[in-house]
Write an enzyme that holds these catalytic residues in place. Sequence first.
Site, short mmCIF file in Angstrom:
data_model
loop_
_atom_site.label_atom_id
_atom_site.label_comp_id
_atom_site.label_asym_id
_atom_site.label_seq_id
_atom_site.Cartn_x
_atom_site.Cartn_y
_atom_site.Cartn_z
N GLY A 234 -2.39 -11.70 8.25
CA GLY A 234 -3.26 -12.35 9.45
C GLY A 234 -4.58 -13.08 8.91
O GLY A 234 -4.98 -13.92 9.97
N ASP B 170 -7.92 -5.25 14.04
CA ASP B 170 -7.65 -3.73 13.80
C ASP B 170 -7.07 -3.50 12.28
O ASP B 170 -6.10 -3.28 12.35
CB ASP B 170 -6.63 -3.63 14.80
N SER B 171 -8.16 -3.79 11.51
CA SER B 171 -7.83 -3.49 10.04
C SER B 171 -8.12 -2.08 9.45
O SER B 171 -8.72 -1.37 10.27
CB SER B 171 -8.41 -4.55 9.48
N THR B 172 -7.71 -2.08 8.32
CA THR B 172 -8.05 -0.79 7.72
C THR B 172 -9.46 -1.05 7.08
O THR B 172 -10.25 -2.17 7.41
CB THR B 172 -7.18 -0.62 6.31
N GLU B 173 -9.83 0.00 6.21
CA GLU B 173 -11.09 -0.49 5.81
C GLU B 173 -10.91 -1.54 4.49
O GLU B 173 -10.08 -1.77 4.28
CB GLU B 173 -11.71 1.00 4.99
N HIS C 122 -8.18 2.75 19.97
CA HIS C 122 -7.43 2.01 20.76
C HIS C 122 -8.18 1.51 21.87
O HIS C 122 -8.01 0.13 22.41
CB HIS C 122 -6.02 2.56 20.79
N GLN D 200 0.71 -1.24 0.08
CA GLN D 200 -0.03 0.04 0.13
C GLN D 200 0.94 1.19 -0.14
O GLN D 200 2.03 1.23 0.12
CB GLN D 200 -0.90 0.25 1.20
N ASP E 66 0.66 -8.27 11.62
CA ASP E 66 0.53 -7.28 10.60
C ASP E 66 1.05 -7.55 9.20
O ASP E 66 2.40 -8.02 9.39
CB ASP E 66 1.01 -5.72 11.15
#
EC number: 2.5.1.16
Length: 275
Positions: free
Chosen positions: A138, A155-158, A62, A31, A106
């Site tokens: 993951g 706890d991911s991105t979109e 968090h 990315q 990650d």
Amino acid sequence: MEFWFTEKQTERFGITMKIKRTLHTERTDFQQLDMVETEEFGNMLLLDGMVMTTEKDEFVYHEMVTHVPLFTHPNPKHVLVVGGGDGGAIREILKHPSVEKATLVDIDGKVIEYSKTYLPTIACALEDERVDVKVADGFMHIAQSANEYDVIMVDSTEPVGPAAKLFERGFYEGISKALKEDGIFVAQTDNPWFHQELVSNVYKDVKEIFPITRLYTANIPTYPSGMWTFTIGSKKHDPLAVEATRFHDVQTKYYTPDIHRAAFVLPKFVQDLLK
């Protein structure tokens, strides 16, 4: 000349903030990663042009992604974070004395590397002896785990790019297998203003897998719409049935026992998404 950054959160809406300087920019294997210093929110991590976290408001996300499931579980010892390379979830997890090991997985090691450099107050616990940091997929880590974790946090991105598969039913089924018999998982599930279908679909998928499924919200200014949802799936423990004696003191800025309960009180339009 002033420098402003705009995240186009939909085709018709965005959030804009004034930038002091660019700290780092790089196209990783997965990315586009940018670290910038903002006038209003301090240092900020961007992935593919989307705000991931900022020094000013990170504590809300968090604290809420971690303390809700960790106080719901009566004795969380082994905790997994999928994503979360900035380290904020790990920092909060280690505030719970029962936690013996926290594993972070990650896919992009560069997020971890530059968070340590430019977001030190967030990534401050990644070197703790109780933490096992893995640069890996993951999704595959979950698929290869069985009856291993007390609590799993996604706890991911979109749901774009490498994170898209973290919002699929098969992933939640894998999480159920990776959890112990009384395990709990939570995932960030975007916002109910612009991604109603996503919120609804994830909730329904999780509900078909876990006996107890709840959705809760928090206010995070730099995330699309400011209203953010989290979906929790639990095998035995209900986050709405936590006894008052279970809440021990943790140093927080947003989360409290009252917030724990109140976060599950949903506006009518959000309730309707879960039907």
